[in-house]
Design a protein around this motif. Structure first.
Motif, PDB file in Angstrom:
ATOM      1  N   VAL A  61     -29.628 -13.524  13.785  1.00  0.00           N
ATOM      2  CA  VAL A  61     -29.228 -14.397  14.888  1.00  0.00           C
ATOM      3  C   VAL A  61     -27.982 -15.160  14.466  1.00  0.00           C
ATOM      4  N   LEU A  62     -27.394 -15.868  15.413  1.00  0.00           N
ATOM      5  CA  LEU A  62     -26.205 -16.659  15.143  1.00  0.00           C
ATOM      6  C   LEU A  62     -26.533 -18.143  15.039  1.00  0.00           C
ATOM      7  N   LYS A  63     -25.890 -18.801  14.094  1.00  0.00           N
ATOM      8  CA  LYS A  63     -25.786 -20.251  14.093  1.00  0.00           C
ATOM      9  C   LYS A  63     -24.362 -20.559  14.548  1.00  0.00           C
ATOM     10  N   TRP A  64     -24.228 -21.378  15.601  1.00  0.00           N
ATOM     11  CA  TRP A  64     -22.891 -21.653  16.119  1.00  0.00           C
ATOM     12  C   TRP A  64     -21.986 -22.184  15.013  1.00  0.00           C
ATOM     13  N   PRO A  65     -20.719 -21.731  14.944  1.00  0.00           N
ATOM     14  CA  PRO A  65     -20.119 -20.764  15.866  1.00  0.00           C
ATOM     15  C   PRO A  65     -20.349 -19.304  15.486  1.00  0.00           C
ATOM     16  N   VAL A  95     -24.107 -15.861  10.482  1.00  0.00           N
ATOM     17  CA  VAL A  95     -25.178 -14.928  10.823  1.00  0.00           C
ATOM     18  C   VAL A  95     -26.346 -15.199   9.888  1.00  0.00           C
ATOM     19  N   LEU A  96     -27.515 -15.457  10.479  1.00  0.00           N
ATOM     20  CA  LEU A  96     -28.691 -15.869   9.724  1.00  0.00           C
ATOM     21  C   LEU A  96     -29.835 -14.878   9.901  1.00  0.00           C
ATOM     22  N   ILE A  97     -30.666 -14.809   8.862  1.00  0.00           N
ATOM     23  CA  ILE A  97     -31.952 -14.119   8.943  1.00  0.00           C
ATOM     24  C   ILE A  97     -32.988 -15.095   8.405  1.00  0.00           C
ATOM     25  N   ARG A 114     -31.561 -18.257   6.837  1.00  0.00           N
ATOM     26  CA  ARG A 114     -30.665 -18.164   5.680  1.00  0.00           C
ATOM     27  C   ARG A 114     -29.466 -17.273   6.012  1.00  0.00           C
ATOM     28  N   LYS A 115     -28.329 -17.611   5.448  1.00  0.00           N
ATOM     29  CA  LYS A 115     -27.072 -16.969   5.817  1.00  0.00           C
ATOM     30  C   LYS A 115     -26.892 -15.625   5.124  1.00  0.00           C
ATOM     31  N   VAL A 116     -26.625 -14.595   5.933  1.00  0.00           N
ATOM     32  CA  VAL A 116     -26.399 -13.250   5.403  1.00  0.00           C
ATOM     33  C   VAL A 116     -24.961 -12.795   5.573  1.00  0.00           C
ATOM     34  N   CYS A 117     -24.203 -13.489   6.425  1.00  0.00           N
ATOM     35  CA  CYS A 117     -22.812 -13.101   6.659  1.00  0.00           C
ATOM     36  C   CYS A 117     -22.013 -14.298   7.131  1.00  0.00           C
ATOM     37  N   LEU A 134     -20.385  -9.603   4.129  1.00  0.00           N
ATOM     38  CA  LEU A 134     -21.766  -9.181   4.346  1.00  0.00           C
ATOM     39  C   LEU A 134     -22.539  -9.137   3.030  1.00  0.00           C
ATOM     40  N   ASN A 135     -23.635  -9.870   2.949  1.00  0.00           N
ATOM     41  CA  ASN A 135     -24.486  -9.825   1.761  1.00  0.00           C
ATOM     42  C   ASN A 135     -25.439  -8.640   1.888  1.00  0.00           C
ATOM     43  N   ILE A 136     -25.162  -7.585   1.149  1.00  0.00           N
ATOM     44  CA  ILE A 136     -25.938  -6.358   1.274  1.00  0.00           C
ATOM     45  C   ILE A 136     -27.050  -6.282   0.232  1.00  0.00           C
ATOM     46  N   ALA A 137     -26.705  -6.348  -1.033  1.00  0.00           N
ATOM     47  CA  ALA A 137     -27.673  -6.071  -2.105  1.00  0.00           C
ATOM     48  C   ALA A 137     -27.784  -7.204  -3.116  1.00  0.00           C
ATOM     49  N   LEU A 138     -27.420  -8.422  -2.741  1.00  0.00           N
ATOM     50  CA  LEU A 138     -27.604  -9.557  -3.641  1.00  0.00           C
ATOM     51  C   LEU A 138     -29.091  -9.769  -3.926  1.00  0.00           C
ATOM     52  N   ARG A 139     -29.410 -10.058  -5.196  1.00  0.00           N
ATOM     53  CA  ARG A 139     -30.765 -10.436  -5.576  1.00  0.00           C
ATOM     54  C   ARG A 139     -30.848 -11.962  -5.681  1.00  0.00           C
ATOM     55  N   ASP A 140     -32.039 -12.466  -5.862  1.00  0.00           N
ATOM     56  CA  ASP A 140     -32.209 -13.919  -5.894  1.00  0.00           C
ATOM     57  C   ASP A 140     -31.264 -14.586  -6.882  1.00  0.00           C
ATOM     58  N   GLU A 141     -31.137 -13.977  -8.062  1.00  0.00           N
ATOM     59  CA  GLU A 141     -30.305 -14.594  -9.099  1.00  0.00           C
ATOM     60  C   GLU A 141     -28.817 -14.520  -8.793  1.00  0.00           C
TER      61      GLU A 141
END
Length: 262
Positions: free
Chosen positions: A112-116, A119-121, A124-127, A148-155
């Motif tokens: 979904v979007l947080k204005w403006p 991009v969140l899931i 939390r922000k994924v893009c 775009l955060n594709i394969a980031l791990r927690d660390e």
């Protein structure tokens, strides 16, 4: 080029959506800066610059971040809009719409979007998205940049409020995700450039609307309920003193108000 971002697949899919040429580089300081330089050198609309390793990405207010190689995709698209400069505030918003649609299509995540245009899931922000006008020869130009955060791990996460597709359970290939976003961007950009209003479509994807918010602006803050966006993409906030409109460039941060946080 690493196997993380399949350049052949990305070029083929982008071409079918009407984008090209597509420059895929193994590493760069900033794909936005690369696309802007190409625009100043006379590049035509449709150019895409993509990389699996951006060393000095930039966000709003020149915030800078870096990510490990082969975990994220930086994607920048050069456009030359027909619409007047006053309407260009919507470029960032429609780019956000394209990312939401592309992520949903390629990976099934409930983005979904947080204005403006964050991009969140799951909150939390994924893009992140940065759109910039470019002083270039010929028709006016703009660069639409997406990280775009594709394969980031927690660390690997830069902040606790970030996430990645991998952490959200998706193993969609990076090229497939980027291509799905370009597919969606082609449609939304064409509709906007033809003068079609996108307000209803944006509202359908924006999780901010209807929530109590705290708008931080230089010198203070305003609390109220995010009630909509206007024709220019500004956020409309209903306050005790009446409705106010906030352009993205005037807002330092947008946060949930304590009374409405959920």
């Amino acid at each position: 080029m690493s196997e993380f971002l399949d350049a052949v697949e990305l070029r083929a899919r982008a071409a079918r959506a009407g984008w090209g040429p597509v420059r895929v580089v193994s590493a760069t300081d900033s794909t936005n800066a690369d696309a802007a330089a190409a625009a100043r050198a006379g590049a035509q609309a449709g150019l895409v610059v993509a990389s699996p390793h951006q060393r000095a990405g930039r966000g709003r207010f020149d915030r800078v971040w870096t990510t490990p190689p082969d975990t994220c995709v930086a994607l920048s698209v050069l456009v030359r809009p027909r619409r007047p400069l006053a309407a260009w505030g919507w470029l960032s918003l429609l780019a956000g719409m394209a990312v939401v649609d592309g992520l949903r299509a390629a990976s099934g995540v409930p983005a979904v979007l947080k204005w403006p245009n964050d991009v969140l899931i799951g909150g939390r922000k994924v893009c992140g998205i940065l759109s910039e006008a470019v002083a270039a020869p010929g028709a006016p130009a703009a660069v639409l940049g997406m990280g775009l955060n594709i394969a980031l791990r927690d660390e690997d996460l830069p902040v606790p409020t970030a996430t990645s597709l991998l952490l959200e359970g998706s193993t969609a290939p990076a090229a497939e995700v980027a291509a799905a976003i370009l597919d969606a961007l082609a449609g939304w950009y064409a509709r906007w450039d033809a003068g079609e209003p996108l307000g209803d479509a944006y509202r359908d994807r924006c999780d901010t609307l209807g929530r109590a918010v705290r708008v931080l602006v230089p010198g203070g803050q305003v609390e109220g309920t995010a009630s909509g966006v206007d024709a220019d993409g500004a956020l409309l906030v209903s306050t005790a003193a009446g409705q106010r409109a906030f352009a993205a460039g005037d807002v330092v941060h947008l946060r949930p108000a304590e009374r409405g946080e959920r």
